[in-house]
Enzyme design. Structure first.
Site, PDB file in Angstrom:
ATOM      1  N   GLU A 135      10.356  12.476  -9.115  1.00 28.11           N
ATOM      2  CA  GLU A 135      11.572  12.252  -9.876  1.00 28.11           C
ATOM      3  C   GLU A 135      11.341  11.384 -11.100  1.00 28.11           C
ATOM      4  O   GLU A 135      10.335  10.691 -11.217  1.00 28.11           O
ATOM      5  CB  GLU A 135      12.615  11.604  -8.986  1.00 28.11           C
ATOM      6  N   CYS A 187      12.054   6.881 -17.369  1.00 26.16           N
ATOM      7  CA  CYS A 187      11.261   6.270 -16.300  1.00 26.16           C
ATOM      8  C   CYS A 187      10.463   7.391 -15.638  1.00 26.16           C
ATOM      9  O   CYS A 187      11.047   8.380 -15.191  1.00 26.16           O
ATOM     10  CB  CYS A 187      12.211   5.592 -15.312  1.00 26.16           C
ATOM     11  N   CYS A 229       4.002   6.762  -2.326  1.00 31.33           N
ATOM     12  CA  CYS A 229       3.290   5.542  -2.714  1.00 31.33           C
ATOM     13  C   CYS A 229       2.700   4.925  -1.455  1.00 31.33           C
ATOM     14  O   CYS A 229       3.300   5.002  -0.382  1.00 31.33           O
ATOM     15  CB  CYS A 229       4.263   4.556  -3.371  1.00 31.33           C
ATOM     16  N   CYS A 271       6.095  -1.687  -0.254  1.00 34.01           N
ATOM     17  CA  CYS A 271       6.922  -2.874  -0.464  1.00 34.01           C
ATOM     18  C   CYS A 271       8.160  -2.717   0.422  1.00 34.01           C
ATOM     19  O   CYS A 271       8.710  -1.619   0.542  1.00 34.01           O
ATOM     20  CB  CYS A 271       7.326  -2.999  -1.931  1.00 34.01           C
ATOM     21  N   CYS A 280      11.372  -0.946  -1.014  1.00 33.06           N
ATOM     22  CA  CYS A 280      11.225   0.193  -1.909  1.00 33.06           C
ATOM     23  C   CYS A 280      11.194   1.514  -1.141  1.00 33.06           C
ATOM     24  O   CYS A 280      10.416   1.674  -0.199  1.00 33.06           O
ATOM     25  CB  CYS A 280       9.956   0.056  -2.747  1.00 33.06           C
ATOM     26  N   GLY A 309       5.351   5.648  -7.232  1.00 32.16           N
ATOM     27  CA  GLY A 309       3.902   5.493  -7.262  1.00 32.16           C
ATOM     28  C   GLY A 309       3.447   4.213  -7.921  1.00 32.16           C
ATOM     29  O   GLY A 309       4.215   3.524  -8.590  1.00 32.16           O
ATOM     30  N   GLU A 310       2.192   3.884  -7.710  1.00 36.35           N
ATOM     31  CA  GLU A 310       1.580   2.699  -8.306  1.00 36.35           C
ATOM     32  C   GLU A 310       0.602   3.181  -9.389  1.00 36.35           C
ATOM     33  O   GLU A 310      -0.422   3.790  -9.083  1.00 36.35           O
ATOM     34  CB  GLU A 310       0.862   1.894  -7.206  1.00 36.35           C
ATOM     35  N   SER A 320       4.199  -0.606 -15.185  1.00 41.38           N
ATOM     36  CA  SER A 320       4.616  -1.584 -14.176  1.00 41.38           C
ATOM     37  C   SER A 320       3.732  -1.476 -12.946  1.00 41.38           C
ATOM     38  O   SER A 320       3.546  -0.397 -12.388  1.00 41.38           O
ATOM     39  CB  SER A 320       6.081  -1.330 -13.794  1.00 41.38           C
ATOM     40  N   SER A 359       5.502  -6.529 -10.915  1.00 40.10           N
ATOM     41  CA  SER A 359       6.552  -6.707  -9.912  1.00 40.10           C
ATOM     42  C   SER A 359       6.192  -7.905  -9.057  1.00 40.10           C
ATOM     43  O   SER A 359       5.271  -7.845  -8.251  1.00 40.10           O
ATOM     44  CB  SER A 359       6.669  -5.436  -9.057  1.00 40.10           C
ATOM     45  N   LEU A 360       6.911  -8.994  -9.262  1.00 41.71           N
ATOM     46  CA  LEU A 360       6.547 -10.258  -8.609  1.00 41.71           C
ATOM     47  C   LEU A 360       7.387 -10.461  -7.348  1.00 41.71           C
ATOM     48  O   LEU A 360       6.862 -10.564  -6.248  1.00 41.71           O
ATOM     49  CB  LEU A 360       6.749 -11.402  -9.609  1.00 41.71           C
ATOM     50  N   HIS A 361       8.697 -10.541  -7.532  1.00 37.18           N
ATOM     51  CA  HIS A 361       9.679 -10.538  -6.442  1.00 37.18           C
ATOM     52  C   HIS A 361       9.683 -11.753  -5.525  1.00 37.18           C
ATOM     53  O   HIS A 361      10.539 -11.853  -4.644  1.00 37.18           O
ATOM     54  CB  HIS A 361       9.546  -9.273  -5.567  1.00 37.18           C
ATOM     55  N   CYS A 415      14.249   3.760  -7.676  1.00 38.18           N
ATOM     56  CA  CYS A 415      12.969   4.068  -7.091  1.00 38.18           C
ATOM     57  C   CYS A 415      12.901   4.952  -5.834  1.00 38.18           C
ATOM     58  O   CYS A 415      13.056   4.450  -4.726  1.00 38.18           O
ATOM     59  CB  CYS A 415      12.360   2.724  -6.735  1.00 38.18           C
TER      60      CYS A 415
HETATM   61  N1  SAH Z   1       4.547   0.527  -8.328  1.00 37.11           N
HETATM   62  C1  SAH Z   1       5.014  -0.035  -9.566  1.00 37.11           C
HETATM   63  C2  SAH Z   1       6.039   0.826 -10.285  1.00 37.11           C
HETATM   64  C3  SAH Z   1       7.206   1.398  -9.486  1.00 37.11           C
HETATM   65  S1  SAH Z   1       8.497   0.363  -8.897  1.00 37.11           S
HETATM   66  C4  SAH Z   1       5.570  -1.408  -9.333  1.00 37.11           C
HETATM   67  O1  SAH Z   1       5.688  -1.811  -8.191  1.00 37.11           O
HETATM   68  O2  SAH Z   1       5.837  -2.103 -10.304  1.00 37.11           O
HETATM   69  C5  SAH Z   1       9.554  -0.036 -10.203  1.00 37.11           C
HETATM   70  C6  SAH Z   1      10.326  -1.344  -9.943  1.00 37.11           C
HETATM   71  O3  SAH Z   1      11.476  -1.145  -9.094  1.00 37.11           O
HETATM   72  C7  SAH Z   1       9.460  -2.376  -9.264  1.00 37.11           C
HETATM   73  O4  SAH Z   1       9.639  -3.629  -9.868  1.00 37.11           O
HETATM   74  C8  SAH Z   1      10.003  -2.332  -7.853  1.00 37.11           C
HETATM   75  O5  SAH Z   1       9.667  -3.468  -7.145  1.00 37.11           O
HETATM   76  C9  SAH Z   1      11.491  -2.138  -8.096  1.00 37.11           C
HETATM   77  N2  SAH Z   1      12.242  -1.711  -6.921  1.00 37.11           N
HETATM   78  C10 SAH Z   1      11.842  -0.909  -5.916  1.00 37.11           C
HETATM   79  N3  SAH Z   1      12.811  -0.760  -4.993  1.00 37.11           N
HETATM   80  C11 SAH Z   1      13.851  -1.487  -5.411  1.00 37.11           C
HETATM   81  C12 SAH Z   1      15.162  -1.728  -4.878  1.00 37.11           C
HETATM   82  N4  SAH Z   1      15.556  -1.207  -3.721  1.00 37.11           N
HETATM   83  N5  SAH Z   1      15.995  -2.524  -5.600  1.00 37.11           N
HETATM   84  C13 SAH Z   1      15.587  -3.065  -6.765  1.00 37.11           C
HETATM   85  N6  SAH Z   1      14.388  -2.866  -7.315  1.00 37.11           N
HETATM   86  C14 SAH Z   1      13.508  -2.098  -6.647  1.00 37.11           C
END
Ligand code: SAH
Length: 368
Positions: A102, A115, A122, A126, A129, A175-176, A207, A230-232, A349
């Site tokens: 997608e 995007c 993937c 996470c 995700c 995907g990463e 990203s 993506s730090l979180h 995502c």
């Molecule tokens: N694998 C890469 C790119 C894809 S994710 C990465 O991790 O950066 C794109 C962004 O969406 C990332 O920052 C991811 O952590 C975030 N994301 C994934 N699921 C989410 C959710 N349920 N709510 C908010 N952000 C989310």
């Protein structure tokens, strides 16, 4: 000089070749002058031609040969789902095996951001995700990554009645990207090429969830792409729990790699931080984040969690999100908050694919 490009075996997808590779292929495989690469790139990318019969600058016999040797279709749009806020979710099927991925088109005042995805599924899992829920089926090829954008160009141009392309690309779909480094970088170079679609490098954001060797490799490429990480979480303990990738490449390696990226490219890194109620959205988390990033020229982008099935975390209320934002801003960290778009079409995502897979088992396909 350009002859050191090793050519793939034909038939090979048209979108999978750089301009230089087209030059070499034309000369060595098809016995043609190299300048035809300009003609091919122009029709492929500046006119978004979808069939070789439209390449009228080429001699007819060459068009015919290429129709057999360099198929243009790599992806098919099976569904385009508009959201009330103008976002359009594109669900693609790969031409080779029907794999579903997608992409999302996100219009705003002065840009059209797309995007794009880099893998079917993937492997990084996470916690919050949806893309990682089912693991990775396979990497997307260079041509499949490029084709997502070119199909979007045809979609937008059809809708607008004039050639229209995304102005910005964010590699934040499924995907990463650094787990498919070569295909992703090649696709982005093709989309960035001036003789082709010409999306500016500073309008392209990659990203990563924190694949340190990928960050270091990109730092050494001498390119101007934007990097998002993506730090979180503001500390290793919390991050380990949310993002398994942090076990392999902990914060103490990730942050120095980001510093190196900034040093090498002069570009600021953007840290994505998904706000999850009670888990990472408290004032003490903001303070820890400020301390973590103090020495690093960077930006922070806050994303209130999109709820996903299978993850118990919840989105914080608006006041907590704003308080978090405010605390970072007061500490002089440039911070933005992404207002969630496309929620009514599962644009976060991997959500659409996941829902389709969950509801389509036993059916012949998803085409409406
Ligand atoms: N694998 C890469 C790119 C894809 S994710 C990465 O991790 O950066 C794109 C962004 O969406 C990332 O920052 C991811 O952590 C975030 N994301 C994934 N699921 C989410 C959710 N349920 N709510 C908010 N952000 C989310």
């Amino acid at each position: 000089m350009e002859n050191d490009t090793t050519l793939p075996a034909f038939p090979f997808p048209a979108y999978g070749l750089t301009h230089e590779e087209w030059q070499t292929a034309l000369k060595e495989v098809f016995g043609q002058p190299r300048f035809r690469a300009d003609q091919i790139f122009k029709s492929l990318y500046k006119e978004a031609a979808s069939g070789w019969e439209a390449f009228t600058t080429l001699p007819a016999p060459l068009r015919q040969t290429l129709a057999g040797q360099a198929p243009i279709e790599a992806m098919r749009i099976v569904e385009a789902i508009p959201s009330q806020d103008g976002t359009v979710k594109l669900l693609f099927a790969c031409a080779s095996d029907g794999e579903r991925i997608e992409s999302v088109l996100i219009p705003s005042k002065d840009r059209m951001t797309q995007c794009i995805s880099t893998q079917a599924g993937c492997n990084f899992r996470c916690a919050f995700c949806a893309s990682g829920r089912l693991g990775k089926t396979r990497d997307l090829t260079t041509a499949e990554i490029v084709a997502q954008v070119m199909e979007a160009v045809r979609f937008l141009s059809g809708r607008e009645g004039t050639f229209t392309r995304p102005s910005n690309l964010v590699v934040m779909g499924m995907g990463e990207p650094f787990d498919n480094y070569d295909n992703v970088l090649k696709a982005l170079k093709i989309l960035n090429a001036q003789k082709g679609l010409d999306v500016g490098a500073r309008h392209i954001t990659i990203s990563t969830c924190g694949v340190v060797p990928g960050i270091r490799r990109l730092a050494g490429e001498g390119l101007q792409f934007e990097l998002s990480v993506s730090l979180h979480a503001p500390n290793q303990d919390l991050r380990k729990g949310l993002m398994p990738v942090s076990r392999r490449w902990p914060l103490e390696e990730l942050i120095p790699a980001c510093a190196e990226y900034t040093r090498a490219t002069g570009r600021l890194v953007t840290f994505e931080y998904t706000l999850i109620r009670q888990i990472n959205d408290q004032p003490r988390h903001a303070d820890e984040l400020i301390a973590l990033l103090r020495a690093l020229p960077c930006k922070v982008n806050l994303i209130p969690l999109s709820p996903v099935e299978g993850f118990a975390g919840r989105r914080p209320d608006n006041a907590s999100c704003l308080a978090f934002l405010d605390r970072l801003m007061r500490a002089k960290i440039p911070t933005t908050m992404r207002n969630s778009r496309g929620g009514d079409v599962d644009a976060a995502c991997g959500q659409l694919r996941l829902r389709r897979l969950a509801t389509s088992s036993g059916e012949g396909g998803n085409t409406p």
